[in-house]
Design a protein around this motif. Structure first.
Motif, PDB file in Angstrom:
ATOM      1  N   GLY A 352       0.820  -1.058  -0.005  1.00  0.00           N
ATOM      2  CA  GLY A 352       0.044   0.110  -0.106  1.00  0.00           C
ATOM      3  C   GLY A 352       1.039   1.149   0.074  1.00  0.00           C
ATOM      4  O   GLY A 352       0.403   2.352  -0.693  1.00  0.00           O
ATOM      5  N   ALA A 353       1.940   1.156   0.769  1.00  0.00           N
ATOM      6  CA  ALA A 353       2.842   2.372   0.640  1.00  0.00           C
ATOM      7  C   ALA A 353       3.601   2.561  -0.730  1.00  0.00           C
ATOM      8  O   ALA A 353       3.842   3.612  -1.095  1.00  0.00           O
ATOM      9  CB  ALA A 353       3.934   2.247   1.778  1.00  0.00           C
ATOM     10  N   LEU A 364      -2.573   6.672 -11.178  1.00  0.00           N
ATOM     11  CA  LEU A 364      -3.770   6.110 -10.539  1.00  0.00           C
ATOM     12  C   LEU A 364      -3.775   4.618 -10.302  1.00  0.00           C
ATOM     13  O   LEU A 364      -3.776   3.767 -11.263  1.00  0.00           O
ATOM     14  CB  LEU A 364      -5.052   6.336 -11.394  1.00  0.00           C
ATOM     15  CG  LEU A 364      -6.203   6.094 -10.514  1.00  0.00           C
ATOM     16  CD1 LEU A 364      -6.746   7.134  -9.395  1.00  0.00           C
ATOM     17  CD2 LEU A 364      -7.453   5.696 -11.592  1.00  0.00           C
ATOM     18  N   VAL A 365      -3.274   4.151  -9.218  1.00  0.00           N
ATOM     19  CA  VAL A 365      -3.120   2.699  -8.891  1.00  0.00           C
ATOM     20  C   VAL A 365      -4.436   2.141  -8.480  1.00  0.00           C
ATOM     21  O   VAL A 365      -5.231   2.658  -7.971  1.00  0.00           O
ATOM     22  CB  VAL A 365      -2.070   2.678  -7.877  1.00  0.00           C
ATOM     23  CG1 VAL A 365      -1.606   1.135  -7.551  1.00  0.00           C
ATOM     24  CG2 VAL A 365      -0.640   3.199  -8.338  1.00  0.00           C
ATOM     25  N   GLY A 366      -4.679   0.866  -9.236  1.00  0.00           N
ATOM     26  CA  GLY A 366      -5.642   0.128  -8.725  1.00  0.00           C
ATOM     27  C   GLY A 366      -5.448  -0.629  -7.524  1.00  0.00           C
ATOM     28  O   GLY A 366      -4.477  -1.548  -7.493  1.00  0.00           O
ATOM     29  N   ARG A 367      -5.956  -0.684  -6.430  1.00  0.00           N
ATOM     30  CA  ARG A 367      -5.673  -1.234  -5.086  1.00  0.00           C
ATOM     31  C   ARG A 367      -6.365  -2.570  -4.792  1.00  0.00           C
ATOM     32  O   ARG A 367      -7.614  -2.655  -4.881  1.00  0.00           O
ATOM     33  CB  ARG A 367      -5.772  -0.279  -3.902  1.00  0.00           C
ATOM     34  CG  ARG A 367      -4.963   1.003  -4.044  1.00  0.00           C
ATOM     35  CD  ARG A 367      -5.084   1.890  -2.973  1.00  0.00           C
ATOM     36  NE  ARG A 367      -4.437   3.117  -3.119  1.00  0.00           N
ATOM     37  CZ  ARG A 367      -3.392   3.245  -2.179  1.00  0.00           C
ATOM     38  NH1 ARG A 367      -3.059   2.580  -1.261  1.00  0.00           N
ATOM     39  NH2 ARG A 367      -2.340   4.546  -2.347  1.00  0.00           N
ATOM     40  N   GLN A 368      -5.706  -3.521  -4.906  1.00  0.00           N
ATOM     41  CA  GLN A 368      -6.174  -4.702  -4.391  1.00  0.00           C
ATOM     42  C   GLN A 368      -6.324  -5.056  -2.994  1.00  0.00           C
ATOM     43  O   GLN A 368      -5.326  -4.691  -2.222  1.00  0.00           O
ATOM     44  CB  GLN A 368      -5.503  -5.926  -5.339  1.00  0.00           C
ATOM     45  CG  GLN A 368      -6.066  -7.365  -4.968  1.00  0.00           C
ATOM     46  CD  GLN A 368      -6.963  -7.816  -6.003  1.00  0.00           C
ATOM     47  OE1 GLN A 368      -7.440  -6.946  -6.845  1.00  0.00           O
ATOM     48  NE2 GLN A 368      -7.310  -8.861  -6.272  1.00  0.00           N
ATOM     49  N   GLU A 370      -7.889  -7.923  -1.094  1.00  0.00           N
ATOM     50  CA  GLU A 370      -7.456  -9.263  -0.585  1.00  0.00           C
ATOM     51  C   GLU A 370      -6.996  -9.975  -1.609  1.00  0.00           C
ATOM     52  O   GLU A 370      -7.784 -10.274  -2.555  1.00  0.00           O
ATOM     53  CB  GLU A 370      -8.924  -9.862   0.035  1.00  0.00           C
ATOM     54  CG  GLU A 370      -9.782  -9.309   0.822  1.00  0.00           C
ATOM     55  CD  GLU A 370     -11.056  -9.846   1.290  1.00  0.00           C
ATOM     56  OE1 GLU A 370     -11.148 -10.916   0.842  1.00  0.00           O
ATOM     57  OE2 GLU A 370     -11.931  -9.165   1.570  1.00  0.00           O
ATOM     58  N   PRO A 371      -5.750 -10.554  -1.742  1.00  0.00           N
ATOM     59  CA  PRO A 371      -4.593 -10.038  -0.736  1.00  0.00           C
ATOM     60  C   PRO A 371      -4.298  -8.765  -1.030  1.00  0.00           C
ATOM     61  O   PRO A 371      -4.486  -8.059  -2.444  1.00  0.00           O
ATOM     62  CB  PRO A 371      -3.443 -10.995  -0.864  1.00  0.00           C
ATOM     63  CG  PRO A 371      -3.836 -11.475  -2.301  1.00  0.00           C
ATOM     64  CD  PRO A 371      -5.218 -11.447  -2.512  1.00  0.00           C
ATOM     65  N   PRO A 372      -3.541  -7.841  -0.259  1.00  0.00           N
ATOM     66  CA  PRO A 372      -3.085  -6.550  -0.597  1.00  0.00           C
ATOM     67  C   PRO A 372      -1.914  -6.348  -1.703  1.00  0.00           C
ATOM     68  O   PRO A 372      -1.215  -7.515  -1.868  1.00  0.00           O
ATOM     69  CB  PRO A 372      -2.343  -6.062   0.567  1.00  0.00           C
ATOM     70  CG  PRO A 372      -2.631  -6.846   1.658  1.00  0.00           C
ATOM     71  CD  PRO A 372      -3.189  -8.132   1.212  1.00  0.00           C
ATOM     72  N   GLY A 373      -2.413  -5.692  -2.698  1.00  0.00           N
ATOM     73  CA  GLY A 373      -1.596  -5.786  -3.934  1.00  0.00           C
ATOM     74  C   GLY A 373      -2.008  -4.444  -4.900  1.00  0.00           C
ATOM     75  O   GLY A 373      -2.782  -3.570  -4.463  1.00  0.00           O
ATOM     76  N   ILE A 374      -1.304  -4.596  -5.970  1.00  0.00           N
ATOM     77  CA  ILE A 374      -1.603  -3.345  -7.013  1.00  0.00           C
ATOM     78  C   ILE A 374      -2.287  -4.122  -8.330  1.00  0.00           C
ATOM     79  O   ILE A 374      -1.654  -4.862  -8.778  1.00  0.00           O
ATOM     80  CB  ILE A 374      -0.295  -2.796  -7.395  1.00  0.00           C
ATOM     81  CG1 ILE A 374       0.200  -2.111  -6.345  1.00  0.00           C
ATOM     82  CG2 ILE A 374      -0.433  -1.805  -8.692  1.00  0.00           C
ATOM     83  CD1 ILE A 374       1.876  -1.326  -6.748  1.00  0.00           C
ATOM     84  N   THR A 406       3.382   2.666   6.461  1.00  0.00           N
ATOM     85  CA  THR A 406       2.225   1.590   5.814  1.00  0.00           C
ATOM     86  C   THR A 406       1.206   2.548   5.173  1.00  0.00           C
ATOM     87  O   THR A 406       1.092   3.903   5.439  1.00  0.00           O
ATOM     88  CB  THR A 406       1.556   1.160   7.035  1.00  0.00           C
ATOM     89  OG1 THR A 406       1.564   2.026   7.851  1.00  0.00           O
ATOM     90  CG2 THR A 406       2.546  -0.187   7.462  1.00  0.00           C
ATOM     91  N   SER A 407       0.399   2.022   4.561  1.00  0.00           N
ATOM     92  CA  SER A 407      -0.360   2.559   3.424  1.00  0.00           C
ATOM     93  C   SER A 407      -1.358   3.645   4.203  1.00  0.00           C
ATOM     94  O   SER A 407      -1.902   3.375   5.349  1.00  0.00           O
ATOM     95  CB  SER A 407      -1.237   1.979   2.619  1.00  0.00           C
ATOM     96  OG  SER A 407      -2.037   2.673   1.820  1.00  0.00           O
ATOM     97  N   LYS A 408      -1.863   4.864   3.790  1.00  0.00           N
ATOM     98  CA  LYS A 408      -2.683   5.459   4.449  1.00  0.00           C
ATOM     99  C   LYS A 408      -4.016   5.502   3.566  1.00  0.00           C
ATOM    100  O   LYS A 408      -4.970   5.871   4.197  1.00  0.00           O
ATOM    101  CB  LYS A 408      -2.567   7.181   4.211  1.00  0.00           C
ATOM    102  CG  LYS A 408      -0.895   7.479   4.875  1.00  0.00           C
ATOM    103  CD  LYS A 408      -0.797   9.110   4.518  1.00  0.00           C
ATOM    104  CE  LYS A 408       0.590   9.439   3.893  1.00  0.00           C
ATOM    105  NZ  LYS A 408       1.408   8.549   2.883  1.00  0.00           N
TER     106      LYS A 408
END
Ligand code: PLP
Length: 414
Positions: A352-353, A364-368, A370-374, A406-408
């Motif tokens: 996330g960071a 513009l990032v697509g945030r996954q 579960e599980p955390p990812g791009i 860590t991601s905000k």
């Protein structure tokens, strides 16, 4: 907003519209991971001209605009043949994937009510299937049972889905591919289950419908998912995704005309103005979207769709190879079409960071979640960004490690 006292002329309006856009991300240079499909200005111009040629025509009015009925017929006909539909199949041009899915759930519901007397229906779907199914179920009184994909490949877990079927189950769903991981559910296995239990089988090919046939022809191994699989009852396939059409364009396809006539048609006569017959959720329908989709098919032709497929698969390979060279990152396997997910392979690196740092460089990032990812969904125009993306990603990993942050912003996907 207050209306201006006196109407404005176009130059002033144009300036204000451009100003309204000033904080948007730039899709033109490939800095967005979602929301758009772009090849080149030549195709965009064709679409704009075609849209403008029918900019105010209403395709609700089949009597008034036989032109639109013909264009819609052509587009549906092409979709049916691309997806190996039988002679007797039927389809509808809709405003987008969500509407196509809505119509599929409604048609299946009315079919099950009429043929099986089921009035508390449910659909069993993989958890990876699009939220539009739950949305449609919510509106239509159909329970949507989302079943986790416990297998390592993120594909529908057939045994677990079978375990959720009961006497009120009317249908199953498989995606081709699903949006979170870009993998194809095992449609042949879902087909066997659906046929054994007498269920409707909907394949959501909103992403893959107009891309995977061409990717297959390039020699990539992809599973069967279309009407060539005998128990597939309906398919949603988006023209405004990899069909490369202007927005407001999707297809809802049915194995038989009878299903469309009996269970999709809304035939209303209880008012003074006479019969009102419709097959979509919309009443008034923009003719421009149909004309632009038709023009896109004509302009790209078979060769154009092959070119788009090749660009996407080549770009994906360059990106995945480049990401593999960045220490701390890994790409989830399998990735079968135009979508892939990058993860952290290092417990001290917060993905996330990394996304946050990419954001500071205009991506513009697509945030996954579960599980955390791009999450990355490629279209042809991403060709322009491969080098910049990989450079910035390596930099963002360094930034995230350096700051130990860590991601905000983990939840803001859409
Ligand atoms: C697999 C899948 N199905 C359905 C949809 C919904 O499509 P739309 O946003 O056009 O309504 C999407 C959108 O991303 C999708 O990826």
């Amino acid at each position: 907003m207050k209306l201006p006292e006196k109407g404005l002329a176009w130059p002033e309006i144009e300036a204000r519209l451009n100003d309204a856009k000033k904080d948007d991300y730039s899709w033109r240079d490939g800095r967005m991971a979602v929301y758009y499909y772009y090849l080149d200005d030549e195709l965009s111009d064709v679409q704009k001209r075609a849209y403008a040629a029918f900019w105010t025509e209403n395709s609700l009015g089949k009597r008034a605009f036989p032109s639109l009925a013909k264009l819609e017929h052509d587009v549906v006909d092409f979709g049916l043949s691309l997806m190996n539909a039988p002679e007797d199949a039927a389809g509808t041009f809709t405003s987008g994937g969500s509407e196509s899915i809505f119509l599929a759930v409604q048609t299946a519901r009315d079919w099950a009510r009429a043929t099986k007397g089921i009035d508390k229906p449910n659909f069993v779907v993989p958890r990876t299937s699009h939220p539009a199914f739950s949305r449609a179920g919510h509106a239509l009184g159909v329970e949507i049972r989302r079943v986790p994909t416990t297998r390592n490949d993120f594909k529908a877990d057939i045994g677990a889905m079978a375990g959720r079927i009961d006497d009120n189950t009317i249908g199953l769903v498989g995606s081709a591919p699903c949006y979170p991981f870009g993998v194809f559910d095992p449609i042949r296995e879902l087909d066997a289950l659906a046929q054994a239990r007498g269920l409707w089988l909907h394949v959501d090919a909103c992403v893959g419908g107009f891309l995977s046939p061409y990717v297959k022809r390039l020699g990539h191994a992809l599973p069967d998912w279309d009407f060539s699989v005998p128990g597939v009852t309906s398919i949603s396939a988006d023209l405004h995704k990899h069909g490369m059409a202007a927005k407001g364009a999707s297809l809802m396809l049915l194995r038989s005309k009878e299903l469309k006539e009996k269970y999709q048609t809304f035939d209303f006569r209880e008012w003074e103005r006479g019969p009102y017959v419709a097959w979509t959720m919309q009443g008034t329908r923009p003719g421009g979207a149909i004309a632009a989709a038709w023009a896109t098919l004509q302009h790209l032709g078979d060769e154009g769709y092959m070119r788009c497929a090749r660009m996407i698969m080549d770009n994906k390979k360059s990106l995945i190879d480049g990401i593999a060279r960045i220490p701390g990152l890994t790409v989830l396997e399998p990735s079968e079409l135009s979508i892939f997910v990058t993860r952290s392979a290092d417990p001290t690196l917060d993905i996330g960071a990394v996304s946050d740092a990419m954001g500071t460089r205009g991506w513009l990032v697509g945030r996954q979640v579960e599980p955390p990812g791009i999450h990355m969904h490629l279209n042809p125009s991403h060709e322009r960004m491969v080098g910049d993306y990989l450079g910035d990603l390596a930099w963002a990993v360094g930034e995230a490690r350096h700051s130990g942050a860590t991601s905000k912003d983990a939840g803001s996907t859409y």
